[in-house]
Structure formats: structure tokens, C-alpha cells
Design a protein around this motif. Structure first.
Motif, short mmCIF file in Angstrom:
data_model
loop_
_atom_site.label_atom_id
_atom_site.label_comp_id
_atom_site.label_asym_id
_atom_site.label_seq_id
_atom_site.Cartn_x
_atom_site.Cartn_y
_atom_site.Cartn_z
N THR A 152 52.19 43.80 45.23
CA THR A 152 52.06 44.69 44.09
C THR A 152 52.29 46.16 44.44
N ASP A 172 47.80 34.16 47.62
CA ASP A 172 47.32 35.17 46.68
C ASP A 172 48.50 35.47 45.76
N LYS A 196 46.95 41.19 36.29
CA LYS A 196 48.31 41.68 36.48
C LYS A 196 49.23 40.97 35.48
C1 LIG Z 1 45.39 43.53 42.44
C2 LIG Z 1 45.53 42.58 43.55
C3 LIG Z 1 44.43 42.11 44.26
C4 LIG Z 1 43.02 42.57 43.98
O1 LIG Z 1 42.54 41.95 42.85
P1 LIG Z 1 41.06 42.18 42.34
O2 LIG Z 1 41.02 41.22 41.18
O3 LIG Z 1 40.94 43.60 41.94
O4 LIG Z 1 40.12 41.81 43.42
C5 LIG Z 1 44.64 41.21 45.28
N1 LIG Z 1 45.88 40.78 45.57
C6 LIG Z 1 46.97 41.21 44.92
C7 LIG Z 1 48.33 40.71 45.31
C8 LIG Z 1 46.83 42.13 43.89
O5 LIG Z 1 47.92 42.57 43.23
#
Ligand SMILES: *Cc1c(COP(=O)(O)O)cnc(C)c1O
Length: 359
Positions: A152, A172, A196
Motif C-alpha cells: 500500500t 496479508d 482499503k
Molecule cells: C493498512 C494495512 C495494514 C494495517 O491494517 P490495520 O487494519 O490498520 O491494522 C496492514 N497491511 C497492509 C498491506 C495494509 O495496507
């Protein structure tokens, strides 16, 4: 109605129809005389939403009964430690592919529980690329291989899953979940914060293959952090509003053609933007071309002064959320599923005009 062209990296733009529906239903949810967020999470209204979201997710991803689905709290960040808490201990190994800040954070947590290996890192080039399979240093005995499908902050994305010779993937997928089809059978765990690409903040979607789940630790894990606690039951109050909106997003996604259609749409939007960036040397992409993300498009201008001017002008054109993360600088346009092509076109028109005036 004065909605802006929203390029925020997260929480991010949601489909207009979803917001409208939520607004319609907010004060009186389907004749109950209450909002859904004022009703018991064990009552028929929320149960229908919860089961509906699970069914739709199964349909969209082609999940069989060999997967569990969880709607958890604590964000993707909680999964950084929850995964190794459940799946890694003592001298067991797990491989981590480091392609950005989020994967580094996941790696840090894993080290608390077992032997986490650095299988690849592009940190020395400020995370400007994704590895080839040949570059990965994988341990055959690893419990899993962790990767971040879309970075991101840096604007890179895996084109396809890394090859792991049968070792389960843990992913993730926070910033590209439901943006394209994927080969779900290869994943032991896939987790994504919804805010997101899939919904509002507050719910993290976790999908675990049952045969991998069967290898999880059964002792020494705090109750709330053990996946087993959440399997097939609502252990505690789920984030009802976030799941409700997520369910509406899934309706929208299905009505708009599912993952194949999302993928096509996302590719088209990204192409419009990258074409503009590549037109000449005025705009400069920050990552290698074959690693470019279809979700977060990062680019710089010839100077920081011009970048400030660009941002100020963008605001006047109702283009919002374009400031890049401080570790990259410049601009970042996040163009998730719900970002309409119209918004991308508005941004590109502004970019072309800005270049003409300042280039
Ligand atoms: C935004 C994001 C996170 C963090 O997410 P939270 O829900 O705020 O803990 C982790 N990994 C990626 C790839 C992200 O874009």
C-alpha cells in the motif's frame, strides 16, 4: 451532492450505492424500528447479515467447505501476531518475504514466537520491487511463507503468488483483497483489514484452510487470540456495522460482475494513470514497472515545490487523498475497486493540464 474524487489509501472510497443503502436503512432497519447497530448481534437481523456475507464471500472466491471465514477485530495488525501465535513455536520456521513496511511489521511479530526467516528483502532499494521466484530463499521445512500481496505504501504488487513448493501461503491481502481472482487453494491463511478495498474500518476478514487450521496450537494461546475460539461461533460481539457495510459491498461486487470484472476494471484504471505518468519525464513512477500496483499508484514530480503546488491545485479540483506516504514522498493515488473510472480520468486530466502549465 458534492462528493470528491477520493484517492485515499485507507479508509478509502466506498461504492456510492452502498453508502446510499446504508443511509436509507440507518434509522429504521427493514421495519424493525431500530438501526441494525442498535440490535443484538445474536438476533435474526444481524445473523442474516453475518451469514449472508459469508455465503457471498464463498461464492465470490469459490470457497468450498474446506475453508473457515472469520470476521475479527484488531485490524490486519493483530493478524501479524495472531498468525504466529497460532502457527509458530519454538524452533519451528516460517519464511517472510519483505516487500514493505507492513511485511516488516509482520516479520517483527513472528520473531516473538519462533524462527522467522528473511526470505527476501527489497529494503535496500526502498522497497521498489517484488522478487522473482528465483530470488526467494525458502526453507523447505517452513510452516508457511508470509507475503504482502499489495504494498500500500510503496505501490508494488505481486502479479501472482510466490512459488513455495507446496508450503502454505500466508498472505496479508489488506489492500488488494477482492480486487482480482486468486488461487485460494494455495493459501493457508489470507487476511485483510476491510478498510482499503472491501469496506469500512473495524472488521478484518480472515480465511483459513481447514487442513492448515488443524495444525494450529491448541494450548498456550490466549482465548481471544486463538482461531479455534472463533471457529463456527460468535465468541464475542463482532463489529456489526463494519460487517453490515462489508455485506453491502459484497452485494455491489456481485452485481458488478465479481472478481473478473473488478480485475478488468482495475487494470483499465491503472493503465490510464500509468500511461499518463510514462508520457514523458515530468512525472516519474517510483517503482519498477513489472512490480507496479494496480491499487496504489505512486509517482513523483520534478521537485518538492512542484509536488506541493500539485497537491494544492488538486484540492481545488476536488481530487483528494493524493499525498504520498512520507517514506516515498510525492503522490499516491489509491484506485481501489470502488474508485470510478471517472475519478481516474479527472485526475489524469488534471495531471496533463498541470504538466502543460509547469513542464
Ligand atoms: C493498512 C494495512 C495494514 C494495517 O491494517 P490495520 O487494519 O490498520 O491494522 C496492514 N497491511 C497492509 C498491506 C495494509 O495496507
Amino acid at each position: 451532492m458534492n462528493r470528491s474524487h477520493n484517492f485515499s489509501a485507507g479508509p478509502a472510497v466506498l461504492p456510492f450505492e452502498v453508502l446510499q443503502k446504508a443511509q436509507e436503512e440507518l434509522l429504521d432497519y427493514r421495519g424493525t424500528g431500530s438501526s441494525l447497530i442498535e440490535l443484538s448481534h445474536r438476533g435474526p437481523e444481524y445473523t442474516e447479515v453475518d451469514l449472508g456475507a459469508r455465503e457471498k464471500l464463498k461464492q465470490i472466491l469459490g470457497l468450498g467447505d474446506d475453508f473457515e471465514i472469520y470476521f475479527l477485530q484488531g485490524g490486519a495488525s493483530t493478524q501479524f501476531s495472531m498468525v504466529p501465535y497460532n502457527f509458530l513455536s519454538g524452533d519451528e520456521q516460517a519464511d517472510y518475504i519483505l516487500t514493505g513496511s507492513w511485511s516488516k511489521k509482520a516479520f517483527k511479530e513472528a520473531k516473538l514466537f519462533g524462527q522467522a526467516n528473511n526470505a527476501f528483502s527489497s529494503e535496500d532499494s526502498n522497497f521498489n520491487r517484488i522478487p522473482t521466484d528465483a530470488e526467494l530463499k525458502l526453507a523447505p521445512e517452513a510452516r508457511y511463507v508470509h507475503f504482502t500481496s499489495n504494498n500500500t505504501i510503496f505501490g508494488t504488487q505481486f502479479r501472482k503468488e510466490p512459488e513455495t513448493a507446496g508450503v502454505p501461503l500466508v498472505c496479508d491481502a489488506s489492500s488488494d483483497f477482492l480486487s482480482r481472482p486468486l488461487d485460494i487453494k494455495r493459501y493457508g491463511v489470507l487476511y485483510a483489514g476491510a478498510q482499503k478495498n472491501a469496506g469500512p474500518a473495524g472488521v478484518t476478514i480472515v480465511i483459513i484452510r481447514k487442513d492448515f487450521l488443524a495444525t494450529a496450537k491448541t494450548e498456550g494461546v490466549p482465548t481471544i487470540l486463538s482461531y479455534a475460539t472463533h471457529t463456527g461461533t460468535m465468541f464475542n460481539t463482532p463489529p456489526v456495522f463494519a460487517v453490515y457495510i462489508f455485506n453491502l459491498v459484497l452485494d455491489w461486487l456481485i452485481a458488478n460482475g465479481g472478481l473478473e470484472a473488478m480485475d478488468k476494471h482495475n487494470q483499465e484504471k491503472a493503465a490510464i494513470l500509468y500511461d499518463e505518468i510514462d508520457r514523458d519525464d515530468f512525472y516519474r513512477g517510483t517503482v519498477l514497472k513489472d512490480s507496479r500496483s494496480l491499487m496504489n499508484v505512486t509517482f513523483r514530480l520534478p521537485s518538492e515545490d512542484l509536488e506541493k503546488e500539485f497537491l494544492a491545485g488538486a484540492k481545488e479540483h476536488r481530487l483528494s487523498g493524493l499525498k504520498g506516504h512520507r517514506s516515498v514522498g510525492g503522490m499516491r493515488a489509491s484506485i481501489y475497486n470502488a474508485c470510478p473510472k471517472l475519478s481516474v480520468q479527472a485526475l489524469v486530466d488534471y495531471m496533463a493540464d498541470f504538466r502543460k502549465r509547469k513542464g
